[in-house]
Write a protein that holds these residues in place. Structure first.
Motif, PDB file in Angstrom:
ATOM      1  N   PRO A  34      46.375  62.103  71.503  1.00 23.16           N
ATOM      2  CA  PRO A  34      45.949  61.073  70.555  1.00 23.16           C
ATOM      3  C   PRO A  34      46.726  59.780  70.738  1.00 23.16           C
ATOM      4  CG  PRO A  34      47.313  62.711  69.459  1.00 23.16           C
ATOM      5  CD  PRO A  34      47.060  63.223  70.850  1.00 23.16           C
ATOM      6  N   VAL A  35      46.065  58.689  70.443  1.00 21.24           N
ATOM      7  CA  VAL A  35      46.690  57.365  70.462  1.00 21.24           C
ATOM      8  C   VAL A  35      46.513  56.764  69.072  1.00 21.24           C
ATOM      9  CG1 VAL A  35      46.660  55.053  71.462  1.00 21.24           C
ATOM     10  CG2 VAL A  35      46.177  57.043  72.914  1.00 21.24           C
ATOM     11  N   PHE A  36      47.614  56.484  68.406  1.00 16.90           N
ATOM     12  CA  PHE A  36      47.576  55.990  67.036  1.00 16.90           C
ATOM     13  C   PHE A  36      47.754  54.474  67.008  1.00 16.90           C
ATOM     14  CE2 PHE A  36      48.996  60.373  66.754  1.00 16.90           C
ATOM     15  CZ  PHE A  36      48.275  60.867  65.678  1.00 16.90           C
ATOM     16  N   LEU A  37      47.035  53.842  66.106  1.00 20.19           N
ATOM     17  CA  LEU A  37      47.205  52.405  65.857  1.00 20.19           C
ATOM     18  C   LEU A  37      47.513  52.228  64.379  1.00 20.19           C
ATOM     19  CD1 LEU A  37      47.110  49.456  66.790  1.00 20.19           C
ATOM     20  CD2 LEU A  37      44.628  49.475  66.362  1.00 20.19           C
ATOM     21  N   ILE A  38      48.673  51.634  64.091  1.00 17.49           N
ATOM     22  CA  ILE A  38      49.133  51.478  62.712  1.00 17.49           C
ATOM     23  C   ILE A  38      48.855  50.062  62.219  1.00 17.49           C
ATOM     24  CG2 ILE A  38      51.130  51.513  61.163  1.00 17.49           C
ATOM     25  CD1 ILE A  38      52.463  53.497  63.058  1.00 17.49           C
ATOM     26  N   PHE A  39      48.172  49.955  61.102  1.00 22.04           N
ATOM     27  CA  PHE A  39      48.041  48.695  60.376  1.00 22.04           C
ATOM     28  C   PHE A  39      48.981  48.767  59.176  1.00 22.04           C
ATOM     29  CE2 PHE A  39      44.236  48.693  62.873  1.00 22.04           C
ATOM     30  CZ  PHE A  39      43.932  47.354  63.090  1.00 22.04           C
ATOM     31  N   GLY A  40      49.714  47.680  58.943  1.00 23.41           N
ATOM     32  CA  GLY A  40      50.730  47.700  57.894  1.00 23.41           C
ATOM     33  C   GLY A  40      52.089  48.029  58.467  1.00 23.41           C
ATOM     34  N   LYS A  41      52.364  47.516  59.661  1.00 24.47           N
ATOM     35  CA  LYS A  41      53.589  47.875  60.390  1.00 24.47           C
ATOM     36  C   LYS A  41      54.869  47.452  59.673  1.00 24.47           C
ATOM     37  CE  LYS A  41      53.861  43.636  63.154  1.00 24.47           C
ATOM     38  NZ  LYS A  41      53.963  43.073  64.519  1.00 24.47           N
ATOM     39  N   GLU A  98      40.103  47.005  70.464  1.00 25.11           N
ATOM     40  CA  GLU A  98      39.680  46.921  71.864  1.00 25.11           C
ATOM     41  C   GLU A  98      40.887  46.853  72.805  1.00 25.11           C
ATOM     42  OE1 GLU A  98      37.027  43.602  71.993  1.00 25.11           O
ATOM     43  OE2 GLU A  98      35.311  44.796  71.280  1.00 25.11           O
ATOM     44  N   LYS A  99      41.982  46.246  72.327  1.00 21.54           N
ATOM     45  CA  LYS A  99      43.191  46.126  73.142  1.00 21.54           C
ATOM     46  C   LYS A  99      43.885  47.475  73.329  1.00 21.54           C
ATOM     47  CE  LYS A  99      47.735  43.866  73.145  1.00 21.54           C
ATOM     48  NZ  LYS A  99      48.640  42.905  72.413  1.00 21.54           N
ATOM     49  N   TYR A 100      44.052  48.218  72.219  1.00 22.48           N
ATOM     50  CA  TYR A 100      44.859  49.436  72.283  1.00 22.48           C
ATOM     51  C   TYR A 100      44.032  50.713  72.463  1.00 22.48           C
ATOM     52  CZ  TYR A 100      48.684  46.464  70.718  1.00 22.48           C
ATOM     53  OH  TYR A 100      49.634  45.476  70.625  1.00 22.48           O
ATOM     54  N   LYS A 101      42.730  50.646  72.182  1.00 21.52           N
ATOM     55  CA  LYS A 101      41.824  51.788  72.336  1.00 21.52           C
ATOM     56  C   LYS A 101      42.393  53.062  71.694  1.00 21.52           C
ATOM     57  CE  LYS A 101      39.609  49.997  76.506  1.00 21.52           C
ATOM     58  NZ  LYS A 101      40.139  48.639  76.304  1.00 21.52           N
ATOM     59  N   PRO A 102      42.662  53.003  70.388  1.00 19.41           N
ATOM     60  CA  PRO A 102      43.218  54.177  69.715  1.00 19.41           C
ATOM     61  C   PRO A 102      42.179  55.287  69.537  1.00 19.41           C
ATOM     62  CG  PRO A 102      42.630  52.524  68.098  1.00 19.41           C
ATOM     63  CD  PRO A 102      42.398  51.892  69.451  1.00 19.41           C
ATOM     64  N   THR A 103      42.685  56.482  69.325  1.00 18.74           N
ATOM     65  CA  THR A 103      41.824  57.586  68.900  1.00 18.74           C
ATOM     66  C   THR A 103      41.937  57.800  67.394  1.00 18.74           C
ATOM     67  OG1 THR A 103      43.591  59.205  69.310  1.00 18.74           O
ATOM     68  CG2 THR A 103      42.055  58.765  71.116  1.00 18.74           C
ATOM     69  N   HIS A 104      43.047  57.302  66.799  1.00 13.51           N
ATOM     70  CA  HIS A 104      43.290  57.457  65.367  1.00 13.51           C
ATOM     71  C   HIS A 104      43.882  56.167  64.812  1.00 13.51           C
ATOM     72  CE1 HIS A 104      43.346  61.546  66.987  1.00 13.51           C
ATOM     73  NE2 HIS A 104      43.003  61.968  65.779  1.00 13.51           N
ATOM     74  N   VAL A 105      43.341  55.699  63.711  1.00 14.08           N
ATOM     75  CA  VAL A 105      43.854  54.504  63.042  1.00 14.08           C
ATOM     76  C   VAL A 105      44.514  54.919  61.738  1.00 14.08           C
ATOM     77  CG1 VAL A 105      43.209  52.350  61.888  1.00 14.08           C
ATOM     78  CG2 VAL A 105      42.161  52.965  64.088  1.00 14.08           C
ATOM     79  N   LEU A 106      45.719  54.430  61.518  1.00 13.54           N
ATOM     80  CA  LEU A 106      46.463  54.714  60.292  1.00 13.54           C
ATOM     81  C   LEU A 106      46.572  53.421  59.494  1.00 13.54           C
ATOM     82  CD1 LEU A 106      49.376  56.863  61.814  1.00 13.54           C
ATOM     83  CD2 LEU A 106      47.185  57.661  60.894  1.00 13.54           C
ATOM     84  N   ASN A 107      45.968  53.388  58.321  1.00 15.70           N
ATOM     85  CA  ASN A 107      45.970  52.183  57.502  1.00 15.70           C
ATOM     86  C   ASN A 107      46.981  52.314  56.368  1.00 15.70           C
ATOM     87  OD1 ASN A 107      45.500  49.883  56.050  1.00 15.70           O
ATOM     88  ND2 ASN A 107      43.466  50.470  55.345  1.00 15.70           N
ATOM     89  N   ALA A 108      48.153  51.709  56.580  1.00 15.18           N
ATOM     90  CA  ALA A 108      49.190  51.681  55.548  1.00 15.18           C
ATOM     91  C   ALA A 108      49.375  50.262  55.024  1.00 15.18           C
ATOM     92  CB  ALA A 108      50.507  52.205  56.117  1.00 15.18           C
ATOM     93  N   ALA A 109      48.362  49.421  55.220  1.00 16.61           N
ATOM     94  CA  ALA A 109      48.436  48.026  54.795  1.00 16.61           C
ATOM     95  C   ALA A 109      47.933  47.879  53.360  1.00 16.61           C
ATOM     96  CB  ALA A 109      47.620  47.144  55.729  1.00 16.61           C
ATOM     97  N   GLY A 110      48.251  46.738  52.765  1.00 12.52           N
ATOM     98  CA  GLY A 110      47.826  46.470  51.389  1.00 12.52           C
ATOM     99  C   GLY A 110      48.953  45.851  50.602  1.00 12.52           C
TER     100      GLY A 110
END
Length: 308
Positions: free
Chosen positions: A10-17, A54-66
Motif C-alpha cells: 500500500p501507498v498512503f497519502l496523508i492530508f492534514g500533515k 496524480e503525483k503520488y498515486k496512492p492506494t490509500h488516502v488518510l484525511n486528518a485535515a480540518g
C-alpha cells in the motif's frame, strides 16, 4: 478499488500533515516501514488535490485535515465560513476525487455529534451506534461534522472514524484531553467515550488496509468520567493533586458553545479488533504506566505547565 501502484504494497497519502493526528499517523507509518507521502494541497482546492493524487498515486488516502479551533471549538462559532470550507467543502472534495479514482479514503471525524438524552441516559450503558442519527448540534463545529458525516455515507469508498476526546501519553501536550482537565480549576464529571490514540491509530491503518467502509465508532469500549481520570493521575503521578467539580450549568457560563457528552457503542470495532482494551485499561497501559515509569520527569513537566 485500486489495490496497488504497480506493487503489492500500500501507498498512503496523508492530508492534514501539520495537524495532531496527521503527525501521529506519520510516526506510525514510519514505525511500520510503510510507504507514505504528505499532501500540501488545501482540501477545498480540487485541482490541487487531484494533482497530489496524480503525483503520488496512492492506494490509500488518510484525511486528518480540518479545523477544530484554537484554543478550542469555540473558535468555530465566530469563524463559520472557515469551518465550512475546511470541515465540509474540503472533506467532500477529497472524498469525491477519491471516489472517481476508486481510492479508499479514511476520514478522521468526530463522535462529538451525540449527547445523552431520555433515550440514551447517562450511566445506562446504552451507547449510540454507527447507524444512529446525530442528536447534538450545540456547537458549530459539531454541526458541520454531523452534516459531513451524513453526506459521506453516500461514498462507498469512505471509512469515517468517530474520534472522541483523544488522548496521548504526553501529559503536557495541549490538545491531549487529560492535559486539558489537569489544567482546569474546575471540571464537570460526566462519563464519556474516549479515544486512546496510541492503541487505536495503528488499528485505523489496518482498517484502511482492509478497506473497511461506512462509519466506525473509533473509541475504546466503555466510558470514563473526568474524576476517574484525575484520580488515576493522582494515583500514578501526583498524590498531592486536587481538583473540584462544577455542573454543566456552571460550565456553560465560561464557554461559548455547549459540549457533547456521550457513550458510543463499540460492537463494530470490537468485531474487527477483539483485543481492543476497555477505556480504563487502555489509559493505564498506554498513558499512566509509561508516565509513572518516569514519574519525576512527568510531574516536573506538568507542574511547570500548570505554573505551580
Amino acid at each position: 478499488m485500486a489495490e496497488t501502484n504497480g506493487t503489492h504494497e500500500p501507498v498512503f497519502l496523508i492530508f492534514g500533515k501539520s495537524g495532531w493526528i496527521g503527525g501521529l499517523l506519520q510516526e506510525e507509518l514510519k514505525k511500520q516501514g510503510a510507504t507514505y507521502h504528505l499532501a500540501d494541497a488545501r482540501l477545498e482546492d480540487r485541482a490541487a488535490v487531484i494533482a497530489e493524487i496524480e503525483k503520488y498515486k496512492p492506494t490509500h488516502v488518510l484525511n486528518a485535515a480540518g479545523v477544530t479551533g484554537r484554543p478550542n471549538v469555540d473558535w468555530c462559532e465566530t469563524h463559520k465560513q472557515e469551518t465550512i470550507r475546511a470541515n465540509l467543502i474540503g472533506c467532500l472534495t477529497l472524498a469525491d476525487v477519491c471516489a472517481q479514482r476508486d481510492l479508499h479514503m479514511t476520514y478522521y471525524g468526530t463522535g462529538c455529534i451525540f449527547h445523552y438524552d431520555e433515550d440514551f441516559p447517562v450511566d445506562s450503558g446504552k451507547g449510540f451506534k454507527e447507524s444512529d442519527k446525530p442528536n447534538f448540534t450545540g456547537s458549530y463545529y459539531s454541526y458541520t461534522k454531523a452534516i459531513v458525516e451524513s453526506l459521506l455515507k453516500e461514498y462507498p469508498n469512505v471509512l469515517t472514524l468517530r474520534v472522541r476526546m483523544p488522548i496521548v501519553p504526553d501529559l503536557t501536550y495541549p490538545r491531549n484531553f487529560i492535559t486539558k482537565i489537569i489544567k482546569y480549576d474546575k471540571v464537570i464529571n460526566i462519563p464519556n467515550s474516549m479515544t486512546v490514540l496510541p492503541e487505536l491509530l495503528p488499528m485505523s491503518i489496518e482498517m484502511a488496509k482492509r478497506k473497511l467502509t461506512g462509519i466506525m465508532n473509533f473509541t475504546n469500549p466503555g466510558a470514563i468520567s473526568h474524576n476517574e481520570i484525575l484520580q488515576l493521575y493522582k494515583d500514578y503521578i501526583d498524590p498531592e493533586f486536587t481538583w473540584s467539580n462544577f455542573t454543566v450549568e456552571e460550565q456553560a457560563k465560561v464557554i461559548v458553545a455547549p459540549r457533547s457528552n456521550n457513550l458510543l457503542d463499540t460492537d463494530r470495532i470490537k468485531g474487527e479488533f477483539p483485543e481492543l482494551l476497555g477505556i480504563k485499561e487502555s489509559l493505564i497501559k498506554y498513558v499512566f504506566e509509561p508516565a509513572a515509569a518516569k514519574k519525576e520527569e512527568t510531574l516536573k513537566a506538568v507542574r511547570e505547565m500548570r505554573g505551580r
